[in-house]
Design a protein around this motif. Sequence first.
Motif, PDB file in Angstrom:
ATOM      1  N   SER A 123       0.818  -1.219   0.000  1.00 44.15           N
ATOM      2  CA  SER A 123       0.000   0.000   0.000  1.00 44.15           C
ATOM      3  C   SER A 123       0.850   1.267   0.000  1.00 44.15           C
ATOM      4  CB  SER A 123      -0.942   0.009   1.212  1.00 44.15           C
ATOM      5  OG  SER A 123      -0.197  -0.071   2.427  1.00 44.15           O
ATOM      6  N   SER A 124       2.035   1.230   0.617  1.00 34.87           N
ATOM      7  CA  SER A 124       2.924   2.393   0.624  1.00 34.87           C
ATOM      8  C   SER A 124       4.343   1.911   0.895  1.00 34.87           C
ATOM      9  CB  SER A 124       2.502   3.410   1.678  1.00 34.87           C
ATOM     10  OG  SER A 124       2.772   2.926   2.985  1.00 34.87           O
ATOM     11  N   TYR A 125       5.297   2.797   0.631  1.00 33.40           N
ATOM     12  CA  TYR A 125       6.699   2.437   0.865  1.00 33.40           C
ATOM     13  C   TYR A 125       6.969   2.263   2.357  1.00 33.40           C
ATOM     14  CZ  TYR A 125      11.807   2.686   0.852  1.00 33.40           C
ATOM     15  OH  TYR A 125      13.128   2.421   1.037  1.00 33.40           O
ATOM     16  N   ALA A 126       6.379   3.127   3.185  1.00 34.86           N
ATOM     17  CA  ALA A 126       6.569   3.004   4.640  1.00 34.86           C
ATOM     18  C   ALA A 126       6.050   1.658   5.143  1.00 34.86           C
ATOM     19  CB  ALA A 126       5.870   4.157   5.359  1.00 34.86           C
ATOM     20  N   VAL A 127       4.889   1.261   4.630  1.00 36.61           N
ATOM     21  CA  VAL A 127       4.330  -0.038   5.026  1.00 36.61           C
ATOM     22  C   VAL A 127       5.251  -1.173   4.580  1.00 36.61           C
ATOM     23  CG1 VAL A 127       2.416  -1.645   4.633  1.00 36.61           C
ATOM     24  CG2 VAL A 127       1.949   0.773   5.082  1.00 36.61           C
ATOM     25  N   ALA A 128       5.841  -1.019   3.391  1.00 36.57           N
ATOM     26  CA  ALA A 128       6.750  -2.050   2.888  1.00 36.57           C
ATOM     27  C   ALA A 128       7.971  -2.189   3.798  1.00 36.57           C
ATOM     28  CB  ALA A 128       7.189  -1.720   1.460  1.00 36.57           C
ATOM     29  N   ILE A 129       8.547  -1.067   4.232  1.00 39.10           N
ATOM     30  CA  ILE A 129       9.720  -1.122   5.114  1.00 39.10           C
ATOM     31  C   ILE A 129       9.344  -1.730   6.464  1.00 39.10           C
ATOM     32  CG2 ILE A 129      11.375   0.284   6.402  1.00 39.10           C
ATOM     33  CD1 ILE A 129      12.118  -0.029   3.522  1.00 39.10           C
ATOM     34  N   VAL A 130       8.229  -1.272   7.015  1.00 39.24           N
ATOM     35  CA  VAL A 130       7.759  -1.861   8.276  1.00 39.24           C
ATOM     36  C   VAL A 130       7.543  -3.357   8.102  1.00 39.24           C
ATOM     37  CG1 VAL A 130       5.836  -1.936   9.917  1.00 39.24           C
ATOM     38  CG2 VAL A 130       6.700   0.266   9.127  1.00 39.24           C
ATOM     39  N   GLY A 131       7.000  -3.746   6.960  1.00 39.80           N
ATOM     40  CA  GLY A 131       6.704  -5.157   6.718  1.00 39.80           C
ATOM     41  C   GLY A 131       7.950  -6.019   6.654  1.00 39.80           C
ATOM     42  N   VAL A 132       8.985  -5.568   5.935  1.00 41.34           N
ATOM     43  CA  VAL A 132      10.171  -6.418   5.792  1.00 41.34           C
ATOM     44  C   VAL A 132      10.973  -6.470   7.088  1.00 41.34           C
ATOM     45  CG1 VAL A 132      10.344  -6.132   3.295  1.00 41.34           C
ATOM     46  CG2 VAL A 132      11.549  -4.517   4.795  1.00 41.34           C
ATOM     47  N   VAL A 133      11.021  -5.350   7.834  1.00 41.81           N
ATOM     48  CA  VAL A 133      11.715  -5.377   9.128  1.00 41.81           C
ATOM     49  C   VAL A 133      10.980  -6.315  10.084  1.00 41.81           C
ATOM     50  CG1 VAL A 133      12.370  -4.024  11.156  1.00 41.81           C
ATOM     51  CG2 VAL A 133      12.747  -3.096   8.862  1.00 41.81           C
ATOM     52  N   THR A 134       9.652  -6.225  10.084  1.00 45.74           N
ATOM     53  CA  THR A 134       8.855  -7.115  10.941  1.00 45.74           C
ATOM     54  C   THR A 134       9.007  -8.563  10.516  1.00 45.74           C
ATOM     55  OG1 THR A 134       7.242  -5.341  11.298  1.00 45.74           O
ATOM     56  CG2 THR A 134       6.534  -7.583  11.804  1.00 45.74           C
ATOM     57  N   LEU A 135       9.021  -8.807   9.204  1.00 43.87           N
ATOM     58  CA  LEU A 135       9.205 -10.168   8.705  1.00 43.87           C
ATOM     59  C   LEU A 135      10.550 -10.729   9.163  1.00 43.87           C
ATOM     60  CD1 LEU A 135       8.431 -12.580   6.899  1.00 43.87           C
ATOM     61  CD2 LEU A 135       9.455 -11.341   4.968  1.00 43.87           C
ATOM     62  N   GLY A 136      11.606  -9.920   9.031  1.00 42.50           N
ATOM     63  CA  GLY A 136      12.913 -10.375   9.470  1.00 42.50           C
ATOM     64  C   GLY A 136      12.937 -10.697  10.940  1.00 42.50           C
ATOM     65  N   LEU A 137      12.301  -9.846  11.753  1.00 47.31           N
ATOM     66  CA  LEU A 137      12.271 -10.082  13.193  1.00 47.31           C
ATOM     67  C   LEU A 137      11.455 -11.328  13.525  1.00 47.31           C
ATOM     68  CD1 LEU A 137      12.990  -9.075  16.021  1.00 47.31           C
ATOM     69  CD2 LEU A 137      10.966  -7.600  15.943  1.00 47.31           C
ATOM     70  N   MET A 138      10.319 -11.501  12.878  1.00 44.05           N
ATOM     71  CA  MET A 138       9.485 -12.665  13.154  1.00 44.05           C
ATOM     72  C   MET A 138      10.154 -13.968  12.720  1.00 44.05           C
ATOM     73  SD  MET A 138       6.801 -11.658  14.743  1.00 44.05           S
ATOM     74  CE  MET A 138       7.947 -10.522  15.544  1.00 44.05           C
ATOM     75  N   MET A 139      10.938 -13.907  11.649  1.00 40.82           N
ATOM     76  CA  MET A 139      11.637 -15.099  11.196  1.00 40.82           C
ATOM     77  C   MET A 139      12.598 -15.619  12.256  1.00 40.82           C
ATOM     78  SD  MET A 139      10.791 -16.326   8.256  1.00 40.82           S
ATOM     79  CE  MET A 139      12.259 -17.257   7.816  1.00 40.82           C
ATOM     80  N   ALA A 140      13.101 -14.710  13.099  1.00 42.68           N
ATOM     81  CA  ALA A 140      14.034 -15.123  14.145  1.00 42.68           C
ATOM     82  C   ALA A 140      13.356 -16.010  15.185  1.00 42.68           C
ATOM     83  CB  ALA A 140      14.646 -13.902  14.818  1.00 42.68           C
ATOM     84  N   PHE A 141      12.042 -15.852  15.355  1.00 36.53           N
ATOM     85  CA  PHE A 141      11.316 -16.730  16.268  1.00 36.53           C
ATOM     86  C   PHE A 141      11.110 -18.116  15.669  1.00 36.53           C
ATOM     87  CE2 PHE A 141       9.958 -12.559  17.878  1.00 36.53           C
ATOM     88  CZ  PHE A 141      10.130 -12.745  19.249  1.00 36.53           C
ATOM     89  N   VAL A 142      11.106 -18.173  14.354  1.00 38.39           N
ATOM     90  CA  VAL A 142      10.808 -19.421  13.659  1.00 38.39           C
ATOM     91  C   VAL A 142      12.064 -20.234  13.364  1.00 38.39           C
ATOM     92  CG1 VAL A 142       9.836 -20.392  11.532  1.00 38.39           C
ATOM     93  CG2 VAL A 142       8.740 -18.433  12.640  1.00 38.39           C
ATOM     94  N   MET A 143      13.150 -19.542  13.069  1.00 37.82           N
ATOM     95  CA  MET A 143      14.340 -20.213  12.562  1.00 37.82           C
ATOM     96  C   MET A 143      15.560 -19.879  13.419  1.00 37.82           C
ATOM     97  SD  MET A 143      15.620 -20.158   8.659  1.00 37.82           S
ATOM     98  CE  MET A 143      16.905 -21.271   8.093  1.00 37.82           C
ATOM     99  N   PRO A 144      16.019 -20.816  14.232  1.00 41.58           N
ATOM    100  CA  PRO A 144      17.095 -20.532  15.193  1.00 41.58           C
ATOM    101  C   PRO A 144      18.487 -20.644  14.600  1.00 41.58           C
ATOM    102  CG  PRO A 144      16.343 -22.772  15.492  1.00 41.58           C
ATOM    103  CD  PRO A 144      15.499 -22.190  14.388  1.00 41.58           C
TER     104      PRO A 144
END
Length: 465
Positions: A123-144
């Motif tokens: 929807s916007s560039y800001a949302v995209a940046i928030v999304g990828v940073v959040t995705l990276g952080l959430m991946m850390a919970f999934v993949m040790p």
Amino acid sequence: MASPSPSLHSSLTVRHGVCLVAILTVLAYLLLGPTEPTLWRASAIIVLSIGLWATGWLPQWLTALVFFTLCTVASVAPTSTIFEGFASAATWLVFSGLVIGAAIHHTGLGNSLANRVGPRISSSYAVAIVGVVTLGLMMAFVMPSGMGRIVLMVPILITLADHLGYAPGRRGRTGIILGGIMGTFLPTYAILPANVPNTVLMGAAEAVLGEPPTYSGYLLLHFPVLGLLKAILLTGLMLKLYPDTAPTPLSHPGPESASLGRREQALSLLIAIAVVLWFTDSWHGISPAWVGMLAALACLFPGTGLMPGKPMQSLNFEPFLYVAGIVSLGALAHDSGLGDHIAAGVLSLLPLSAAPDWQVFGMLSGLAMTLGTMITLPGVPAVLTPLAPELANITGWSANAVYMTQVIGFSTVLLPYQAPPLIVGLLMAKLSLREAARICLIMAAASIVLLWPLDYLWWQLLGQI
């Protein structure tokens, strides 16, 4: 006459020659020099190993093998100490992360994730940046596994950048990819099994103090400030440094609406169970490493289809050997008495006994951060954790509080070379080390000024100090 292979010439460098001379010199001292005191013999191996790891002139796994070989040939310590790393939960946590990462790649779960995330952050560039940073952080919970996570994330991030219409050369593309890489790296030191230094800390604490930190206790202590707030700080920095226009998504991004296949569903369920068990380890008492190994065994079991036909050939064992070596080095430093000697030197420089708690907090955190520039981040807990009991006596803090300050220090990354997974991610994404260094330096300065004081207050609120 055929000319010599250029690859052979390019692989034989002056640096390799220097490393070989250093190894042979230490070997000669161990075999021909005095057999006592053991401290000096162990110190020679430790200094050599740390030097090789810090310079990166030899592959990290090869330095680990050099360490094991020299220790064994010279009999500088009992076998149980030399190979302590292979008995450490930290090492097997890395192995399980490698298996889970390979399974995510083999089943196609990573690509499915990219296809589903793309439409939600367009929807916007800001949302995209928030999304990828959040995705990276959430991946850390999934993949040790930091290295495995980076290897998985980079192709996903590149796919997302393409889907969102950010072509090579645009600032938005750099922001999306670098933001995701940093998101799955800088804030994730607050999650116990998410990076090698964390797992080395866990193994070193187990070897030196007899009890590793729990997943939930570690998360409560570090994640609110070093995880969540750092992720927010990183997001703002990426938007400031790499502004761009709104995404222009591809009209046909891929089958994001298609249901997951049987193997993807099975792996998703397996990972979800592992995450629940990681979060509740203080209740059931099973180490995060062995939770990971149970998940890895399920992936490796014949007939599941979660791994290739010859699964061990799809794994990169370099991180496994590296962590085993670095944990063993910490055990050798502790058992040989070198840790006590270093403690005496540290205490002579830092007025820890007379300082108020906030200064002790800053000095110990700064010591870990500074040491990380010399021996890279995974070496910090190997060197400092053996000092925890002595430093606890001097400061009046608990040993747990003393060694936990390392997390504040090694999570404040000054330059990319300190962290091998970060370098791998930058090379895979063909991003400039200079760009990453700028992010690291700005984030480090902001962390020291903003996050360290907040972390100190959080520790006080929890009664840690």
